[in-house]
Design a protein around this motif. Structure first.
Motif, PDB file in Angstrom:
ATOM      1  N   ALA A 361       0.836  -1.200   0.000  1.00  0.00           N
ATOM      2  CA  ALA A 361       0.000   0.000   0.000  1.00  0.00           C
ATOM      3  C   ALA A 361       0.874   1.254   0.000  1.00  0.00           C
ATOM      4  O   ALA A 361       2.055   1.221   0.354  1.00  0.00           O
ATOM      5  CB  ALA A 361      -0.930   0.002   1.211  1.00  0.00           C
ATOM      6  N   THR A 362       0.271   2.377  -0.376  1.00  0.00           N
ATOM      7  CA  THR A 362       0.991   3.642  -0.441  1.00  0.00           C
ATOM      8  C   THR A 362       1.418   4.101   0.945  1.00  0.00           C
ATOM      9  O   THR A 362       0.604   4.142   1.874  1.00  0.00           O
ATOM     10  CB  THR A 362       0.111   4.728  -1.081  1.00  0.00           C
ATOM     11  OG1 THR A 362      -0.293   4.280  -2.377  1.00  0.00           O
ATOM     12  CG2 THR A 362       0.857   6.035  -1.204  1.00  0.00           C
ATOM     13  N   ARG A 365      -0.041   7.562   3.258  1.00  0.00           N
ATOM     14  CA  ARG A 365      -1.229   8.101   2.581  1.00  0.00           C
ATOM     15  C   ARG A 365      -2.188   8.710   3.588  1.00  0.00           C
ATOM     16  O   ARG A 365      -2.752   9.786   3.366  1.00  0.00           O
ATOM     17  CB  ARG A 365      -1.914   6.980   1.798  1.00  0.00           C
ATOM     18  CG  ARG A 365      -3.192   7.382   1.060  1.00  0.00           C
ATOM     19  CD  ARG A 365      -3.675   6.201   0.224  1.00  0.00           C
ATOM     20  NE  ARG A 365      -4.904   6.512  -0.493  1.00  0.00           N
ATOM     21  CZ  ARG A 365      -6.129   6.240  -0.043  1.00  0.00           C
ATOM     22  NH1 ARG A 365      -6.274   5.644   1.151  1.00  0.00           N
ATOM     23  NH2 ARG A 365      -7.199   6.553  -0.742  1.00  0.00           N
ATOM     24  N   PRO A 397      -8.915   5.267   4.241  1.00  0.00           N
ATOM     25  CA  PRO A 397      -8.475   3.913   3.900  1.00  0.00           C
ATOM     26  C   PRO A 397      -9.691   2.997   3.690  1.00  0.00           C
ATOM     27  O   PRO A 397     -10.597   2.963   4.531  1.00  0.00           O
ATOM     28  CB  PRO A 397      -7.659   3.471   5.114  1.00  0.00           C
ATOM     29  CG  PRO A 397      -7.300   4.732   5.826  1.00  0.00           C
ATOM     30  CD  PRO A 397      -8.439   5.663   5.589  1.00  0.00           C
ATOM     31  N   GLU A 402      -4.801  -0.773   2.796  1.00  0.00           N
ATOM     32  CA  GLU A 402      -4.771   0.645   3.152  1.00  0.00           C
ATOM     33  C   GLU A 402      -5.027   0.842   4.639  1.00  0.00           C
ATOM     34  O   GLU A 402      -4.383   1.675   5.286  1.00  0.00           O
ATOM     35  CB  GLU A 402      -5.801   1.410   2.330  1.00  0.00           C
ATOM     36  CG  GLU A 402      -5.456   1.527   0.856  1.00  0.00           C
ATOM     37  CD  GLU A 402      -6.585   2.114   0.037  1.00  0.00           C
ATOM     38  OE1 GLU A 402      -6.338   2.503  -1.115  1.00  0.00           O
ATOM     39  OE2 GLU A 402      -7.740   2.180   0.542  1.00  0.00           O
ATOM     40  N   ARG A 405      -1.928  -0.445   6.574  1.00  0.00           N
ATOM     41  CA  ARG A 405      -0.803   0.465   6.377  1.00  0.00           C
ATOM     42  C   ARG A 405      -1.008   1.754   7.163  1.00  0.00           C
ATOM     43  O   ARG A 405      -0.065   2.301   7.764  1.00  0.00           O
ATOM     44  CB  ARG A 405      -0.624   0.785   4.892  1.00  0.00           C
ATOM     45  CG  ARG A 405       0.598   1.664   4.582  1.00  0.00           C
ATOM     46  CD  ARG A 405       1.880   1.017   5.108  1.00  0.00           C
ATOM     47  NE  ARG A 405       3.046   1.853   4.931  1.00  0.00           N
ATOM     48  CZ  ARG A 405       4.040   1.585   4.073  1.00  0.00           C
ATOM     49  NH1 ARG A 405       3.992   0.506   3.321  1.00  0.00           N
ATOM     50  NH2 ARG A 405       5.069   2.386   3.992  1.00  0.00           N
ATOM     51  N   CYS A 406      -2.238   2.248   7.196  1.00  0.00           N
ATOM     52  CA  CYS A 406      -2.544   3.435   7.996  1.00  0.00           C
ATOM     53  C   CYS A 406      -2.228   3.183   9.465  1.00  0.00           C
ATOM     54  O   CYS A 406      -1.626   4.034  10.137  1.00  0.00           O
ATOM     55  CB  CYS A 406      -4.002   3.829   7.815  1.00  0.00           C
ATOM     56  SG  CYS A 406      -4.546   5.133   8.937  1.00  0.00           S
TER      57      CYS A 406
END
Length: 535
Positions: A361-362, A365, A397, A402, A405-406
């Protein structure tokens, strides 16, 4: 088998065995510890002989649903684990030389004059505790209170729990207040003491003297007359490494064990975990990573400044007269609750799969304040993350990758803020951060932490609390010798920490990360450095 070091078999025959009872908020375990090696070359191998699920249960009381611990079930699991440890030690030609207990902090059982448990202990996540801390500190004076106990304000600190429960039906019948490890130790031995590292999380300890605080206890008794004689319900304080007593005849019959001593360790699990940090000097910070993350440094004296109080840092007592100066921040609780909620909704995503998705995931973000009060109770964390992102105008997210990862980016940001404050408030310099506990096995979180902080992270041991528990026991019976540095040398030989060096990826601070501004970072030397010269 869970080994404190990387190999599964000891290199020489064990010469002593210990049992470490290590209780967490989501699971408990009994570990058989095998000590081998000559003096100065000792090491410990840990064998997990029993593991059981743990967690609070909801019980309706009046119109309020309350969370409580089934401590009787925990007790039976512990006794059964000790029975298995007895057999496992015997198979190796050994008998147990000691038993030590560590657990989560602040929660306690109330015991009547007849020695019986009056009710299931309240869980610190009980929503009924909300608001009590503000009321108490307004009444006693927050600044003077902090100068006495040096404790971070958390809504669930023991002193606030006691005030919240002062009008409960069972309170007048309570003759003894026993923190969870002390309660279990009293059932094992028949003797009641209060171990000081865990007692320092109650708010009732004078952090400078390591004794019960006259100022705090007298203030509570005056401010809340229905508490009655609080002092008389508190047992004598003892330091880690003290023999509480030996197993009762009943416990011996149930376990097959003999006259084994029960030894106080750092009974707050973080105090034990800090003992097991495999550091080779004192220029380190740590993150004890589990359900909670405790982020800090080891000091000789507490930091009781007004700036420290306002930053909500805590001075908890450690082994050998030390102070654990730290901030108690959200840990892997948010991640575990997220996975649990998904499972209950029919979306069974394993931790391993979640971490793979998060790695793809980014980065950065969405970063939210996972230390917010909305993340304290159990529940749907993904929805709370979405609400926090919406409130701060960040991307929401959606996918599992997402969301996870958050969570991890947010934890790393939280560690960064806390360590920046630690450095400023304590003046303690450090070149490396040790992550111990279950979170040390989360490679992505460890790397994100190194990137966020800008210094190398050494991860491990995963069973830090159990290993520290055993090291204090072993020293108490003369199986190992020396100060904390000597115990940490044993921890280093017993584990194989993994090093994560900062990469070129910088963790971007959000506009609301005001506690660790970029100018502050520069003034305290938080720059990327060559890892080869960091230690």
């Amino acid at each position: 088998m869970t080994s404190a070091r990387s190999t599964s078999e000891p290199e020489s025959l064990p010469r002593a065995a210990f049992a470490a009872v290590d209780l967490g908020a989501t699971s408990g375990r009994v570990m058989l510890a095998l000590l081998s090696g000559a003096a100065g070359h000792e090491r410990v191998d840990l064998v997990e002989v029993a593991r059981f699920a743990n967690g609070p249960f909801v019980t309706p009381e009046s119109d309020t649903a309350r969370l409580r611990w089934d401590v009787r079930r925990i007790w039976h699991e512990v006794v059964d684990g000790l029975r298995i440890a007895c057999v496992a030690a015997s198979e190796r030609g050994l008998v147990l030389s000691g038993i030590g207990i560590d657990s989560w902090a602040v929660d306690y059982g109330l015991i009547g004059a007849d020695g019986e448990l009056l009710e299931d202990p309240r869980c610190y996540r009980d929503s009924a505790l909300a608001g009590t801390s503000t009321e108490v500190l307004d009444r006693l004076g927050a600044s003077g209170h902090y100068r006495a106990n040096g404790l971070q304000t958390q809504p669930f600190n023991t002193e606030f729990q006691l005030v919240a429960g002062r009008d409960d039906e069972v309170w007048p019948a309570a003759a003894s207040i026993r923190l969870i490890p002390d309660l279990l130790a009293s059932w094992l031995t028949g003797r009641v003491v209060t171990e000081v590292t865990n007692a320092s999380t109650t708010g009732l300890i004078d952090v400078s003297t390591r004794k019960w605080s006259d100022a705090v206890i007298d203030g509570l008794e005056r401010g809340y007359p229905s508490l009655g004689d609080l002092r008389s319900r508190l047992a004598d304080l003892v330091e880690p490494g003290s023999v509480v007593g030996h197993l009762t005849n009943s416990v011996r019959r149930s376990t097959g064990l003999g006259r084994v001593p029960v030894i106080t360790v750092g009974s707050h699990d973080t105090a034990s975990a800090v003992v097991a940090i495999p550091a080779d000097d004192d220029r380190f910070a740590y993150v004890s990573s589990g359900t909670w993350s405790l982020v800090g440094v080891e000091l000789e004296v507490p930091v009781l400044s007004e700036a420290s109080r306002r930053a909500n840092f805590t001075n908890e007592l450690g082994v050998d007269g030390t102070v654990r100066y730290l901030k108690n921040v959200t840990g892997l609780w948010v991640l575990s609750e997220t996975l649990r909620s998904w499972r209950e909704a029919g979306r069974d995503i394993s931790l391993a799969k979640a971490l793979v998705l998060a790695a793809d995931a980014t980065a950065d973000r969405t970063v939210v304040d996972v230390d917010g009060p909305e993340f304290l109770p159990p529940g749907d964390m993904a929805s709370r993350i979405a609400a926090a992102a919406r409130a701060t105008s960040q991307p929401i997210p959606v996918s599992p990758g997402e969301v996870v990862r958050c969570i991890l980016d947010s934890l790393a940001a939280s560690y960064r803020r806390a360590l920046g404050e630690v450095r400023e408030l304590s003046g303690k310099e450090f070149d490396v951060v040790h992550i111990v506990g279950g979170g040390s096995q989360n490679a992505l979180l460890c790397q994100l932490t190194a990137d966020a902080i800008g210094v190398p992270v050494l991860a491990g041991p995963a069973e830090g609390a159990a290993l520290g528990n055993v090291l204090v026991q072993a020293r108490a019976v003369g199986a190992v010798h020396g100060n904390l540095a000597a115990l940490r040398a044993v921890a280093h030989r017993s584990s194989n920490p993994i090093t994560y060096v900062p990469t070129g990826t910088s963790h971007r601070l959000r506009a609301d990360d005001r506690t660790t501004a970029s100018s502050e970072e520069r003034s305290h030397g938080w720059h990327r450095k060559d890892p080869s010269g960091s230690r």
